[in-house]
Design a protein around this motif. Structure first.
Motif, PDB file in Angstrom:
ATOM      1  N   GLY A 230      27.302  37.939  39.602  1.00 30.06           N
ATOM      2  CA  GLY A 230      27.184  38.432  38.232  1.00 30.06           C
ATOM      3  C   GLY A 230      28.526  38.457  37.547  1.00 30.06           C
ATOM      4  O   GLY A 230      29.572  38.201  38.150  1.00 30.06           O
ATOM      5  N   ASN A 231      28.518  38.751  36.251  1.00 29.58           N
ATOM      6  CA  ASN A 231      29.735  38.774  35.463  1.00 29.58           C
ATOM      7  C   ASN A 231      30.436  40.116  35.589  1.00 29.58           C
ATOM      8  O   ASN A 231      29.817  41.162  35.479  1.00 29.58           O
ATOM      9  CB  ASN A 231      29.419  38.500  34.000  1.00 29.58           C
ATOM     10  CG  ASN A 231      28.923  37.078  33.787  1.00 29.58           C
ATOM     11  OD1 ASN A 231      29.379  36.166  34.465  1.00 29.58           O
ATOM     12  ND2 ASN A 231      27.998  36.902  32.861  1.00 29.58           N
ATOM     13  N   THR A 232      31.726  40.079  35.794  1.00 29.40           N
ATOM     14  CA  THR A 232      32.515  41.293  35.847  1.00 29.40           C
ATOM     15  C   THR A 232      33.378  41.360  34.603  1.00 29.40           C
ATOM     16  O   THR A 232      33.773  40.327  34.056  1.00 29.40           O
ATOM     17  CB  THR A 232      33.409  41.316  37.097  1.00 29.40           C
ATOM     18  OG1 THR A 232      34.256  40.163  37.063  1.00 29.40           O
ATOM     19  CG2 THR A 232      32.582  41.319  38.357  1.00 29.40           C
ATOM     20  N   PRO A 233      33.711  42.540  34.136  1.00 34.66           N
ATOM     21  CA  PRO A 233      34.520  42.650  32.924  1.00 34.66           C
ATOM     22  C   PRO A 233      35.955  42.210  33.161  1.00 34.66           C
ATOM     23  O   PRO A 233      36.476  42.318  34.257  1.00 34.66           O
ATOM     24  CB  PRO A 233      34.445  44.141  32.591  1.00 34.66           C
ATOM     25  CG  PRO A 233      34.154  44.800  33.894  1.00 34.66           C
ATOM     26  CD  PRO A 233      33.305  43.846  34.659  1.00 34.66           C
TER      27      PRO A 233
ATOM     28  N   ALA B 125      27.674  49.673  39.745  1.00 37.23           N
ATOM     29  CA  ALA B 125      29.133  49.680  39.691  1.00 37.23           C
ATOM     30  C   ALA B 125      29.695  48.475  40.419  1.00 37.23           C
ATOM     31  O   ALA B 125      28.991  47.793  41.173  1.00 37.23           O
ATOM     32  CB  ALA B 125      29.674  50.962  40.318  1.00 37.23           C
ATOM     33  N   TRP B 126      30.976  48.211  40.164  1.00 34.46           N
ATOM     34  CA  TRP B 126      31.749  47.241  40.921  1.00 34.46           C
ATOM     35  C   TRP B 126      32.774  47.989  41.761  1.00 34.46           C
ATOM     36  O   TRP B 126      33.512  48.814  41.254  1.00 34.46           O
ATOM     37  CB  TRP B 126      32.472  46.278  39.981  1.00 34.46           C
ATOM     38  CG  TRP B 126      31.575  45.320  39.268  1.00 34.46           C
ATOM     39  CD1 TRP B 126      31.096  45.430  37.997  1.00 34.46           C
ATOM     40  CD2 TRP B 126      31.060  44.097  39.789  1.00 34.46           C
ATOM     41  NE1 TRP B 126      30.303  44.365  37.693  1.00 34.46           N
ATOM     42  CE2 TRP B 126      30.259  43.520  38.772  1.00 34.46           C
ATOM     43  CE3 TRP B 126      31.185  43.433  41.010  1.00 34.46           C
ATOM     44  CZ2 TRP B 126      29.592  42.313  38.944  1.00 34.46           C
ATOM     45  CZ3 TRP B 126      30.519  42.220  41.177  1.00 34.46           C
ATOM     46  CH2 TRP B 126      29.738  41.673  40.162  1.00 34.46           C
TER      47      TRP B 126
ATOM     48  N   THR C  32      27.897  47.295  43.753  1.00 37.62           N
ATOM     49  CA  THR C  32      27.458  48.464  44.505  1.00 37.62           C
ATOM     50  C   THR C  32      26.922  49.525  43.547  1.00 37.62           C
ATOM     51  O   THR C  32      26.540  49.206  42.416  1.00 37.62           O
ATOM     52  CB  THR C  32      28.630  49.022  45.343  1.00 37.62           C
ATOM     53  OG1 THR C  32      28.169  50.115  46.136  1.00 37.62           O
ATOM     54  CG2 THR C  32      29.769  49.471  44.464  1.00 37.62           C
ATOM     55  N   GLU C  33      26.902  50.767  43.980  1.00 39.48           N
ATOM     56  CA  GLU C  33      26.432  51.865  43.155  1.00 39.48           C
ATOM     57  C   GLU C  33      27.459  52.981  43.128  1.00 39.48           C
ATOM     58  O   GLU C  33      28.235  53.149  44.073  1.00 39.48           O
ATOM     59  CB  GLU C  33      25.096  52.426  43.687  1.00 39.48           C
ATOM     60  CG  GLU C  33      23.910  51.496  43.527  1.00 39.48           C
ATOM     61  CD  GLU C  33      22.612  52.158  43.962  1.00 39.48           C
ATOM     62  OE1 GLU C  33      22.695  53.255  44.587  1.00 39.48           O
ATOM     63  OE2 GLU C  33      21.540  51.610  43.675  1.00 39.48           O
TER      64      GLU C  33
ATOM     65  N   ASP D  69      45.034  51.634  54.448  1.00 37.12           N
ATOM     66  CA  ASP D  69      43.916  50.911  55.036  1.00 37.12           C
ATOM     67  C   ASP D  69      42.861  50.576  53.989  1.00 37.12           C
ATOM     68  O   ASP D  69      42.071  49.644  54.178  1.00 37.12           O
ATOM     69  CB  ASP D  69      43.274  51.743  56.155  1.00 37.12           C
ATOM     70  CG  ASP D  69      44.229  51.955  57.312  1.00 37.12           C
ATOM     71  OD1 ASP D  69      44.676  50.951  57.886  1.00 37.12           O
ATOM     72  OD2 ASP D  69      44.531  53.117  57.627  1.00 37.12           O
ATOM     73  N   GLN D  70      42.842  51.341  52.920  1.00 34.09           N
ATOM     74  CA  GLN D  70      41.920  51.045  51.821  1.00 34.09           C
ATOM     75  C   GLN D  70      42.526  51.489  50.505  1.00 34.09           C
ATOM     76  O   GLN D  70      43.044  52.595  50.379  1.00 34.09           O
ATOM     77  CB  GLN D  70      40.565  51.738  52.026  1.00 34.09           C
ATOM     78  CG  GLN D  70      39.558  51.414  50.920  1.00 34.09           C
ATOM     79  CD  GLN D  70      38.174  51.969  51.191  1.00 34.09           C
ATOM     80  OE1 GLN D  70      37.942  52.658  52.195  1.00 34.09           O
ATOM     81  NE2 GLN D  70      37.232  51.653  50.318  1.00 34.09           N
ATOM     82  N   PHE D  71      42.471  50.600  49.529  1.00 40.68           N
ATOM     83  CA  PHE D  71      42.859  50.896  48.150  1.00 40.68           C
ATOM     84  C   PHE D  71      41.760  50.287  47.286  1.00 40.68           C
ATOM     85  O   PHE D  71      41.728  49.082  47.053  1.00 40.68           O
ATOM     86  CB  PHE D  71      44.222  50.288  47.845  1.00 40.68           C
ATOM     87  CG  PHE D  71      44.712  50.510  46.432  1.00 40.68           C
ATOM     88  CD1 PHE D  71      44.050  51.346  45.542  1.00 40.68           C
ATOM     89  CD2 PHE D  71      45.868  49.874  45.989  1.00 40.68           C
ATOM     90  CE1 PHE D  71      44.508  51.546  44.252  1.00 40.68           C
ATOM     91  CE2 PHE D  71      46.342  50.064  44.693  1.00 40.68           C
ATOM     92  CZ  PHE D  71      45.655  50.899  43.826  1.00 40.68           C
ATOM     93  N   SER D  72      40.845  51.124  46.840  1.00 39.93           N
ATOM     94  CA  SER D  72      39.665  50.640  46.131  1.00 39.93           C
ATOM     95  C   SER D  72      39.452  51.428  44.854  1.00 39.93           C
ATOM     96  O   SER D  72      39.810  52.607  44.767  1.00 39.93           O
ATOM     97  CB  SER D  72      38.408  50.752  47.003  1.00 39.93           C
ATOM     98  OG  SER D  72      38.536  50.020  48.203  1.00 39.93           O
ATOM     99  N   VAL D  73      38.856  50.761  43.876  1.00 40.11           N
ATOM    100  CA  VAL D  73      38.473  51.413  42.637  1.00 40.11           C
ATOM    101  C   VAL D  73      37.034  51.039  42.322  1.00 40.11           C
ATOM    102  O   VAL D  73      36.530  50.006  42.770  1.00 40.11           O
ATOM    103  CB  VAL D  73      39.389  51.012  41.463  1.00 40.11           C
ATOM    104  CG1 VAL D  73      40.797  51.480  41.695  1.00 40.11           C
ATOM    105  CG2 VAL D  73      39.333  49.509  41.232  1.00 40.11           C
TER     106      VAL D  73
END
Length: 399
Positions: A47-50, A242-243, A234-235, A300-304
């Motif tokens: 899908g398209n992401t902004p 959400a992304w 995801t949600e 170990d994780q950097f997510s938004v």
């Protein structure tokens, strides 16, 4: 793990890449502007992401929001090794302020801590309002409250109320619990990186336009300082689409990014072009590179998470686990880690209730801080006076 670090290490951190003006600007660009820049790529099979401009535009109309942030740490210790350290007595004296810890019991096998901050901010106009809470909990194995505060900001005044204050032995702070105190807030708009809606951000009291902010945001990826490792449809925790974007940091790109920022500011804001903040030294760049390299290696994780319907930031998560083997390597470089077996850290920030009304009422029974502590008068048992005036309430995270 700063509890186990000596004064020299603390000084080295302050004297590192984040202390000087130019490097501070770089760090702010990464952490403040970078918070909006997780989507610098086009659409795909999922899908398209902004784009970054879509995300920035979504935040320009923000006039209020709610937030909740938690910083947690769990440290596995080696009591016998800590007991054998030269600074063992000083470390144990620091532990004596923990709830349920008795001096002379030695060191615990685990130490855990958590800082939780939550609240709501109105960001529109000059009559900003805010309310929130701050809670610090620490303990050996189980968490116990050490410090618990509530604050409000209404019409240029800050209000603070403590529900739990630490017992520091020589001064009973409990006498100040469960009472609102007030103080003026003349510095409310002077902090670096403050959010100012559609008009942009502030740096050293100078207004940076929204256009400049967007260009700096794009430069983070164009110059390679940040890169996207993965994106997942995801949600949100609330259930909406959400992304999830996973990010990595390239410390070697600090110099290129700083130069890009300088050129952007020089073109868009000639009046700021000569600012020393935009001219870091080679030493500052090297120090910042080293700090970011250490951060990137330990994360170990950097997510938004971006709201799939509004393109607004909803969550930022940073997690780090320092394993026994990683800790062993740190010990080879610095003996102040001796006695620490392993550690895990997590910083989790959530944003919600964008543009919902924020109605904060001033407490009816607030006592002016200047009257309570000012005029050089010391309170009973205080052993001294507390400076009057100024803003004493914790600053809510700026978005």
């Amino acid at each position: 793990m700063s509890f186990f670090m000596g004064n020299n290490d603390s000084q080295q951190w302050r004297d590192g890449g984040f202390s000087t003006a130019g490097a501070v600007f770089t760090l702010l660009a990464v952490l403040v502007v970078g918070a909006f820049v997780y989507l610098q790529w086009g659409g795909g099979a999922t899908g398209n992401t902004p784009t970054v401009n879509d995300v920035m535009a979504a935040h320009q109309s923000v006039e209020s929001l709610s937030y909740d942030a938690t910083l947690s740490a769990d440290v596995e210790l080696e009591p016998e090794t800590l007991q054998a350290r030269d600074d063992s007595k000083q470390l144990q004296q620091s532990l004596q302020y923990l709830p349920s810890f008795e001096t002379g019991d030695g060191f615990p096998e685990t130490l855990t801590g958590e800082i939780a901050v939550s609240g709501s901010n109105s960001l529109a106009g000059t009559s900003s309002q805010a309310e929130g809470s701050f809670n610090l909990s620490v303990g050996a194995e189980d968490l116990s409250d050490v410090l618990s505060l509530q604050w409000r900001r209404v019409d240029g005044m800050n209000y603070l109320r403590s529900e739990t204050l630490p017992d520091i032995g020589f001064f009973q702070l409990s006498q100040y619990e469960n009472q609102w105190y007030s103080a003026s807030s003349s510095q409310a708009t002077d902090s670096l990186g403050s959010f100012s809606g559609a008009s942009g951000v502030r740096v050293d009291n100078a207004q940076i336009s929204a256009t400049t902010t967007k260009e700096i945001a794009n430069a983070l990826f164009d110059e390679g300082l940040l890169s996207v490792e993965n994106r997942t449809s995801t949600e949100l925790r609330s259930g909406g689409p959400a992304w999830q974007i996973d990010i990595s940091i390239n410390p070697q790109a600090v110099g290129d990014f700083q130069e890009a920022v300088r050129q952007i500011i020089e073109e868009n804001h000639p009046d700021l072009a000569q600012s020393q903040d935009l001219e870091p030294t080679e030493a500052e760049i090297t120090q910042t590179q080293a700090s970011l390299k250490q951060l990137n290696n330990q994360l170990d994780q950097f997510s938004v998470w971006i709201d799939g319907e509004t393109n607004r930031l909803r969550r930022v998560l940073l997690e780090s686990e320092v394993t026994e083997s990683e800790m062993a390597s740190l010990k080879e470089e610095n003996d102040q880690y001796e006695g620490v077996n392993s550690a895990t850290f997590a910083f989790d920030v959530g944003m919600s209730s964008y543009n919902d009304a924020v109605n904060v009422q001033a407490p009816d029974d607030a006592q002016p801080l200047q009257e309570v502590f000012g005029s050089g008068q010391s309170q009973s048992g205080a052993g001294g006076s507390v400076p009057s005036g100024g803003s004493f309430a914790p600053s809510a995270p700026q978005q």
